[in-house]
Design a protein around this motif. Sequence first.
Motif, short mmCIF file in Angstrom:
data_model
loop_
_atom_site.label_atom_id
_atom_site.label_comp_id
_atom_site.label_asym_id
_atom_site.label_seq_id
_atom_site.Cartn_x
_atom_site.Cartn_y
_atom_site.Cartn_z
N ALA A 52 -7.28 3.62 6.52
CA ALA A 52 -8.42 2.84 6.48
C ALA A 52 -8.30 1.31 6.99
O ALA A 52 -9.05 0.82 7.54
CB ALA A 52 -9.08 2.98 4.94
N ILE A 53 -6.92 0.74 6.49
CA ILE A 53 -6.54 -0.52 6.90
C ILE A 53 -6.56 -0.80 8.25
O ILE A 53 -6.94 -1.57 8.92
CB ILE A 53 -5.53 -1.11 6.02
CG1 ILE A 53 -5.91 -1.11 4.40
CG2 ILE A 53 -4.77 -2.32 6.46
CD1 ILE A 53 -4.85 -1.23 3.39
N LEU B 36 -7.36 -0.69 -3.09
CA LEU B 36 -8.66 -0.28 -2.73
C LEU B 36 -9.60 -1.56 -2.31
O LEU B 36 -10.12 -1.36 -1.31
CB LEU B 36 -9.48 0.42 -3.69
CG LEU B 36 -10.85 0.60 -3.52
CD1 LEU B 36 -11.25 1.75 -2.19
CD2 LEU B 36 -11.45 1.31 -4.80
N MET B 37 -9.34 -2.55 -2.94
CA MET B 37 -9.92 -3.89 -2.69
C MET B 37 -9.87 -4.30 -1.18
O MET B 37 -10.44 -4.95 -0.56
CB MET B 37 -9.58 -4.96 -3.67
CG MET B 37 -10.34 -5.85 -3.81
SD MET B 37 -12.09 -5.33 -4.41
CE MET B 37 -13.22 -6.04 -2.92
N LEU C 204 -0.76 -10.49 5.31
CA LEU C 204 0.49 -11.00 4.92
C LEU C 204 0.69 -10.16 3.45
O LEU C 204 0.12 -10.49 2.52
CB LEU C 204 0.61 -12.56 4.73
CG LEU C 204 0.29 -13.58 5.83
CD1 LEU C 204 0.25 -14.68 5.42
CD2 LEU C 204 1.47 -13.05 6.63
N GLU C 205 1.18 -9.14 3.34
CA GLU C 205 1.75 -8.53 2.11
C GLU C 205 2.81 -9.33 1.33
O GLU C 205 3.84 -9.60 1.94
CB GLU C 205 2.06 -7.15 2.31
CG GLU C 205 1.16 -6.16 2.65
CD GLU C 205 1.65 -4.69 2.68
OE1 GLU C 205 0.79 -3.91 2.64
OE2 GLU C 205 2.83 -4.37 2.71
N ILE D 160 0.93 -1.09 -0.04
CA ILE D 160 -0.08 -0.17 0.16
C ILE D 160 0.79 1.13 0.03
O ILE D 160 1.91 1.39 0.60
CB ILE D 160 -0.78 0.17 1.38
CG1 ILE D 160 -1.70 -1.39 1.29
CG2 ILE D 160 -1.55 1.37 1.38
CD1 ILE D 160 -2.92 -1.01 0.24
N LYS D 161 0.65 2.04 -0.76
CA LYS D 161 1.39 3.25 -0.97
C LYS D 161 0.81 4.53 -0.44
O LYS D 161 1.34 5.44 -0.05
CB LYS D 161 1.88 3.62 -2.68
CG LYS D 161 2.82 2.26 -3.18
CD LYS D 161 2.75 2.43 -4.74
CE LYS D 161 3.67 1.28 -5.02
NZ LYS D 161 2.79 0.10 -5.44
N GLU D 162 -0.43 4.58 -0.62
CA GLU D 162 -1.18 5.88 -0.23
C GLU D 162 -1.61 5.77 1.30
O GLU D 162 -2.08 4.72 1.57
CB GLU D 162 -2.49 5.97 -1.15
CG GLU D 162 -2.09 6.34 -2.65
CD GLU D 162 -1.96 5.06 -3.25
OE1 GLU D 162 -2.00 3.92 -2.89
OE2 GLU D 162 -1.76 5.03 -4.67
N LYS D 163 -1.15 7.05 2.00
CA LYS D 163 -1.41 6.96 3.51
C LYS D 163 -3.24 6.60 3.70
O LYS D 163 -3.46 6.10 4.55
CB LYS D 163 -0.98 8.34 3.75
CG LYS D 163 -1.22 8.46 5.39
CD LYS D 163 -0.75 9.80 5.79
CE LYS D 163 -1.01 9.80 7.44
NZ LYS D 163 -2.10 9.49 7.98
#
Length: 159
Positions: A19-20, A136-137, A36-37, A11-14
């Motif tokens: 939200a996560i 987003l997903m 797990l990324e 995830i790049k956007e703050k």
Amino acid sequence: MKITCVVVGKIKEKYFTDAIKEYSKRLSRYCKLEILELADEKTPDGASEAEELAIREKEGERILKALKDDAYVIALAIEGKMLDSVELSQKIESLGVGGTSHIAFVIGGSLGLAPAVMKRADYALSFSRMTFPHQLMRVVLLEQLYRSYRIMKHEPYHK
């Protein structure tokens, strides 16, 4: 219940990260959540079908290594079954009642999931026939998991 989200890409956007974090915190009341990324493969512009398949397969190998043998695997795939929020809640609840203690949701990279991952999946779930960015997903999945638990516990949640 343990919920693992196996996701390809960072995830790049703050605003997505925030939200996560928020939904992860909310979900901690209901389940043990693990995200797990996994690394994604860079897709060159104008990649051939063979190159795209090779990329999906490399990402797929990483996904398969990350999945535990005891996990009930739900792959997020455009060709999967569409459920409404109540049906998703019922699906998760029935798995738990049936003895499943670990559900793994899989979100692939920008090219989708490898055939081997789809074969390993116990269930294919579609949120829409539309394509969404995987960042987003991840937020949408966590929100729907939170909504599912609220529904299961007969707790209020905005419709």
